[in-house]
Design an enzyme around this catalytic site. Structure first.
Site, mmCIF file in Angstrom:
data_model
loop_
_atom_site.group_PDB
_atom_site.id
_atom_site.type_symbol
_atom_site.label_atom_id
_atom_site.label_comp_id
_atom_site.label_asym_id
_atom_site.label_seq_id
_atom_site.Cartn_x
_atom_site.Cartn_y
_atom_site.Cartn_z
ATOM 1 C CD GLN A 315 -1.440 -2.252 2.174
ATOM 2 O OE1 GLN A 315 -0.243 -2.585 2.208
ATOM 3 N NE2 GLN A 315 -2.365 -2.843 2.923
ATOM 4 C CD GLN A 337 -1.414 -3.433 -2.195
ATOM 5 O OE1 GLN A 337 -0.375 -4.066 -2.433
ATOM 6 N NE2 GLN A 337 -2.230 -3.754 -1.211
ATOM 7 C CG ASP A 338 -4.188 0.419 -1.361
ATOM 8 O OD1 ASP A 338 -4.783 -0.355 -2.139
ATOM 9 O OD2 ASP A 338 -4.145 0.253 -0.145
ATOM 10 C CG ASP A 359 -7.316 -3.799 -3.654
ATOM 11 O OD1 ASP A 359 -7.898 -4.473 -4.521
ATOM 12 O OD2 ASP A 359 -6.943 -4.264 -2.567
ATOM 13 N NE ARG A 426 -8.471 -7.108 -3.581
ATOM 14 C CZ ARG A 426 -7.511 -7.666 -2.843
ATOM 15 N NH1 ARG A 426 -7.574 -8.955 -2.531
ATOM 16 N NH2 ARG A 426 -6.494 -6.945 -2.393
#
Length: 519
Positions: A315, A337-338, A359, A426
């Protein structure tokens, strides 16, 4: 296991800690029970309203009960904030301290949101209240998530996280939903944007109207964005304050607390603000952001926000927004990520580029992306997920709406696209809500479309939808068969437009950012 036990503390135990010597009020259980029965968590409602002399005025109807519930949540929020501050001295290491720091800030913001909801001097709609309550509940979950991010859930988190406050806010969300009927948009900008700032955004040189200028070469008022933001926070008045950031790469982390700030750059790829904080580097996801905005009414145009921590550091947020009625126009958000943390409240993104892997559009705002480019990158996990929406309560008015955008592979993914599975999203949280409408989905999208989070978690309670998407990845023939997945009708899809989902007609016109109100 320890975390789970802490979260499942009996209600009686929590109440004993909260009220050592309760006094019976004028409310009897017989009076309160029918009202509290209308909430998802009747037990704390009954207990607090029948054990505190502060609560005793007549309940003549649902508006009285809503007002009472708001004050009840506010009182509990004040206790929770006080408790949070006292726990600072109990932090045993840097990771616990990092998570605690986030929680103190988040509890302060929760208290602010609840205060705004009850303040008779603030003119607000039921939609405003639902937005602020949704944000308050998101703050509590974000506090908890910080301890999980850093792997320190066994000591301080059970003392920090106030489950009773969460329940009381959920109750108030449920009550207010009866008054909240959504809003309609008119063509143009969301109505939160005044005509003056609509013209500013649509002008050929919005930088010419800047209050101050940032330039690395010394030709402006300040050399760093952080110094310009500090100056803006000391301005007199609360009107729009425009900061022009000249072309250049600004290696700094920036936090914007003031309302009505506008950052204008020289275009994507020209004005770049970059950082490299990450969870693997010791930050919480919340605090890893290169740029974080909490002040309401924020506008950004023509800037790249970047986090260079890389996919291996997990993250690592490029941009975090908890800004209500905020607008992002022709900006780029680059990370892995993120990347883009749409934390909370009402947000609108137009003609933006978003790059990432896992994500990389996530959070619990009520947010619409329109005419944006979404680029999936190569990832060492061989699995990409474009979205991870974080709604934890079915009455939160939040979700991710992606309308008339393009989803394609970035240049580093294209050569190895067949070895990487890419999904639309998701379910990060139980009531995750995301829709893709009239969006081009290239061949990188897996035929199933959506990926489970863990086993059957949230598959019945989530809300995922698709409407009239195009491109080789848009076929719904082999999509997931989850109870929460929907091929939307036009009527259902219209609920997620700028006009209906974020009431854009009431605030976007003032920003001068172009938008389409309907499907």
């Amino acid at each position: 296991m320890i975390e789970k036990l802490a979260m499942e503390l009996s209600f009686v135990t929590i109440l004993l800690v909260s009220f050592a010597s309760p006094s019976i009020s004028s409310y009897s259980l017989a009076t309160i029970k029918p009202w509290c029965a209308q909430t998802p968590y009747p037990q704390p409602c009954e207990y607090f309203l029948s054990h505190n002399p502060k609560y005793g005025s007549p309940i003549k109807g649902k508006p009285d009960f809503l007002k009472l519930s708001l004050h009840l949540a506010l009182d509990r929020s004040m206790q929770a904030r006080t408790n949070a501050y006292t726990l600072g001295s109990k932090c045993r290491n840097g990771r616990e301290k990092a998570a605690w720091d986030d929680c103190v800030k988040l509890y302060e913001d929760t208290l602010s949101k609840l205060n705004r909801s009850v303040d008779p001097n603030i003119k607000c709609t039921s939609e405003d209240i639902q937005t602020w309550l949704s944000s308050a509940l998101t703050n509590l979950e974000t506090c908890r998530q910080g301890f999980i991010d850093l792997g320190v859930t066994n000591y301080l988190m059970p003392l920090m996280f106030d489950n009773v406050l969460s329940n009381l806010i959920s109750n108030t969300l449920a009550i207010n939903k009866g008054f909240y009927g959504g809003t309609n948009y008119k063509e143009g900008f969301p109505s939160w944007i005044s005509p003056r700032y609509r013209k500013l955004l649509q002008s050929s040189s919005p930088a010419s109207q800047a209050n101050i200028v940032v330039a690395q070469d010394g030709s402006g008022n300040y050399k760093t964005v952080k110094d310009a933001i500090a100056a803006a926070s000391k301005r007199s008045g609360t009107g729009r304050y425009v900061i022009y950031v000249k072309a250049g790469t600004y290696s700094e982390t920036v936090e914007i607390q003031s309302n009505n700030i506008m950052l204008v750059g020289d275009g994507m790829g020209n004005t770049i603000i970059t950082g490299s904080k990450s969870v693997d580097g010791g930050s919480t996801t919340f605090n890893s952001a290169t740029v974080a905005v909490d002040g309401d009414g924020f506008i950004a145009q023509g800037i790249t926000f970047r986090n260079t921590a890389g996919a291996q550091n997990h993250q690592a947020v490029a941009f975090r927004s908890g800004s209500d009625l905020s607008v992002y126009y022709q900006c780029s958000f680059e990370g892995y990520q993120d990347t883009l943390y749409v934390l909370s409240q009402r947000q609108f993104y137009r003609e933006c580029d978003i790059y990432g892997t896992v994500d990389f559009i996530f959070g619990n705002a009520a947010v619409v992306f329109q005419n944006c480019n979404i680029f999936a990158r190569n990832t060492p996990t061989h699995t990409n997920t474009l979205t991870a929406q974080g709604r934890t309560d079915p009455n939160q008015n939040t979700g991710i709406s992606i309308h008339n955008c393009r989803v394609t592979a970035d240049s580093d993914l294209k050569p190895v696209q067949s070895s990487v599975k890419t999904y639309l999203g998701r379910p990060w949280k139980k009531y995750s809500r995301t829709v893709f409408m009239k969006t081009f989905l290239d061949s990188l999208i897996n035929p199933a479309g959506w990926l489970p989070w863990s086993g059957n978690f949230a598959l019945k309670t989530l809300y995922y939808g698709e409407f009239m998407n195009t491109g080789p990845g848009s076929s719904t023939a082999n999509r997931v068969k989850w109870a929460g997945y929907h091929i939307l009708s036009a009527a259902n899809a219209s609920q997620f437009t700028v006009g209906n989902f974020i009431s854009g007609g009431s605030w976007l016109p003032a920003t001068n950012v172009p938008f389409t109100s309907t499907l």
